[in-house]
Enzyme design. Structure first.
Site, PDB file in Angstrom:
ATOM      1  N   LYS A  10       0.830  -1.203   0.000  1.00 12.61           N
ATOM      2  CA  LYS A  10       0.000   0.000   0.000  1.00 12.61           C
ATOM      3  C   LYS A  10       0.871   1.262   0.000  1.00 12.61           C
ATOM      4  CE  LYS A  10      -3.786  -2.350   2.442  1.00 12.61           C
ATOM      5  NZ  LYS A  10      -4.715  -2.280   3.621  1.00 12.61           N
ATOM      6  N   TYR A  50     -12.589  -2.369  -2.869  1.00 13.90           N
ATOM      7  CA  TYR A  50     -13.045  -2.410  -1.482  1.00 13.90           C
ATOM      8  C   TYR A  50     -14.567  -2.340  -1.366  1.00 13.90           C
ATOM      9  CZ  TYR A  50      -8.360  -2.034   0.606  1.00 13.90           C
ATOM     10  OH  TYR A  50      -7.063  -2.270   1.041  1.00 13.90           O
ATOM     11  N   ASN A 118      -1.733  -0.099   7.271  1.00  8.41           N
ATOM     12  CA  ASN A 118      -1.272  -1.453   7.610  1.00  8.41           C
ATOM     13  C   ASN A 118      -0.479  -2.130   6.490  1.00  8.41           C
ATOM     14  OD1 ASN A 118      -3.350  -2.123   5.944  1.00  8.41           O
ATOM     15  ND2 ASN A 118      -4.544  -3.246   7.465  1.00  8.41           N
ATOM     16  N   HIS A 121      -1.914  -5.474   1.390  1.00  9.38           N
ATOM     17  CA  HIS A 121      -3.191  -6.132   1.138  1.00  9.38           C
ATOM     18  C   HIS A 121      -2.928  -7.512   0.568  1.00  9.38           C
ATOM     19  CE1 HIS A 121      -7.209  -7.001  -0.410  1.00  9.38           C
ATOM     20  NE2 HIS A 121      -6.583  -7.464  -1.484  1.00  9.38           N
TER      21      HIS A 121
HETATM   22  P1  DAT Z   1      -7.641  -6.933   5.563  1.00  4.08           P
HETATM   23  O1  DAT Z   1      -6.870  -5.849   4.867  1.00  4.08           O
HETATM   24  O2  DAT Z   1      -6.839  -7.560   6.679  1.00  4.08           O
HETATM   25  O3  DAT Z   1      -8.235  -7.941   4.623  1.00  4.08           O
HETATM   26  P2  DAT Z   1     -10.329  -5.833   5.830  1.00  4.08           P
HETATM   27  O4  DAT Z   1     -10.628  -6.429   4.492  1.00  4.08           O
HETATM   28  O5  DAT Z   1     -11.274  -6.142   6.937  1.00  4.08           O
HETATM   29  O6  DAT Z   1      -8.869  -6.219   6.315  1.00  4.08           O
HETATM   30  O7  DAT Z   1     -10.273  -4.245   5.700  1.00  4.08           O
HETATM   31  C1  DAT Z   1      -9.678  -3.654   4.585  1.00  4.08           C
HETATM   32  C2  DAT Z   1      -8.858  -2.477   5.058  1.00  4.08           C
HETATM   33  O8  DAT Z   1      -9.707  -1.500   5.627  1.00  4.08           O
HETATM   34  C3  DAT Z   1      -7.862  -2.828   6.155  1.00  4.08           C
HETATM   35  O9  DAT Z   1      -6.667  -3.337   5.624  1.00  4.08           O
HETATM   36  C4  DAT Z   1      -7.673  -1.519   6.832  1.00  4.08           C
HETATM   37  C5  DAT Z   1      -9.049  -0.859   6.725  1.00  4.08           C
HETATM   38  N1  DAT Z   1      -9.841  -1.079   7.929  1.00  4.08           N
HETATM   39  C6  DAT Z   1     -10.427  -2.247   8.317  1.00  4.08           C
HETATM   40  N2  DAT Z   1     -11.070  -2.098   9.478  1.00  4.08           N
HETATM   41  C7  DAT Z   1     -10.883  -0.799   9.837  1.00  4.08           C
HETATM   42  C8  DAT Z   1     -11.311  -0.009  10.945  1.00  4.08           C
HETATM   43  N3  DAT Z   1     -12.064  -0.511  11.928  1.00  4.08           N
HETATM   44  N4  DAT Z   1     -10.931   1.291  10.980  1.00  4.08           N
HETATM   45  C9  DAT Z   1     -10.179   1.823  10.001  1.00  4.08           C
HETATM   46  N5  DAT Z   1      -9.753   1.139   8.913  1.00  4.08           N
HETATM   47  C10 DAT Z   1     -10.106  -0.155   8.848  1.00  4.08           C
HETATM   48 MG    MG Z   2      -9.727  -7.754   3.193  1.00  2.40          MG
END
Ligand code: DAT
Ligand code: MG
Length: 138
Positions: A10, A50, A118, A121
């Site tokens: 990212k 997303y 973070n 992805h």
């Molecule tokens: P991942 O990237 O581990 O698959 P995800 O698909 O649940 O996680 O979420 C996509 C991204 O969205 C994640 O990398 C960071 C952001 N995100 C997720 N939960 C969040 C939250 N509670 N507050 C802020 N950003 C969040």
């Molecule tokens: Mg995800």
């Protein structure tokens, strides 16, 4: 482990100069880079990628973040005779979504602190891997 998976370093990873470190970990594990492109994602593509998070409180800031600068877009693949799907291994090596709760030894656990930054992805299933490879490299 015949499947390919979609991985993205990212914008925060590019800004911090961690792309080599992240790709190096996957390569050292035995995965190979099938496709790679440094690209600034446009907002429409980010929203499509997303889509499952559309409507959540963090969606707008997530789109702002992921489009703020270049990301390193990757397709990674593993050997056909390995024991698990490649997406699952990549997710294991990434660590959990919130870096503050990710185990040391994982990418997020070693280099991250904030869920909003973070670093990496990785597709979360065989189906999303196919979908995301299509979105970014189709
Ligand atoms: P991942 O990237 O581990 O698959 P995800 O698909 O649940 O996680 O979420 C996509 C991204 O969205 C994640 O990398 C960071 C952001 N995100 C997720 N939960 C969040 C939250 N509670 N507050 C802020 N950003 C969040
Ligand atoms: Mg995800």
């Amino acid at each position: 482990m015949s499947q390919q998976t979609y991985v993205m370093c990212k914008p925060d990873a590019v800004e911090r100069g961690l792309v080599g470190e992240i790709i190096g970990r996957f390569e050292a594990k035995g995965l190979t880079v099938a496709r790679a492109e440094l690209r600034t994602i446009d907002r429409d593509t980010a929203a499509k990628h997303y889509a499952e998070h559309d409507g959540k409180p963090f969606f707008a800031s997530l789109i702002d973040f992921i489009t703020r600068g270049p990301s390193m877009l990757l397709v990674l693949e593993g050997p056909d005779d390995a024991g698990d799907d490649v997406f699952a291994l990549v997710r294991l090596m990434m660590g959990s979504t919130n870096p503050a709760k990710s185990a040391p030894g994982t990418i997020r656990g070693d280099f991250g602190l904030l869920v909003t930054e973070n670093l990496v992805h990785g597709s979360d299933s065989v189906e999303s891997a196919a979908r995301e490879i299509g979105i970014f490299f189709g």
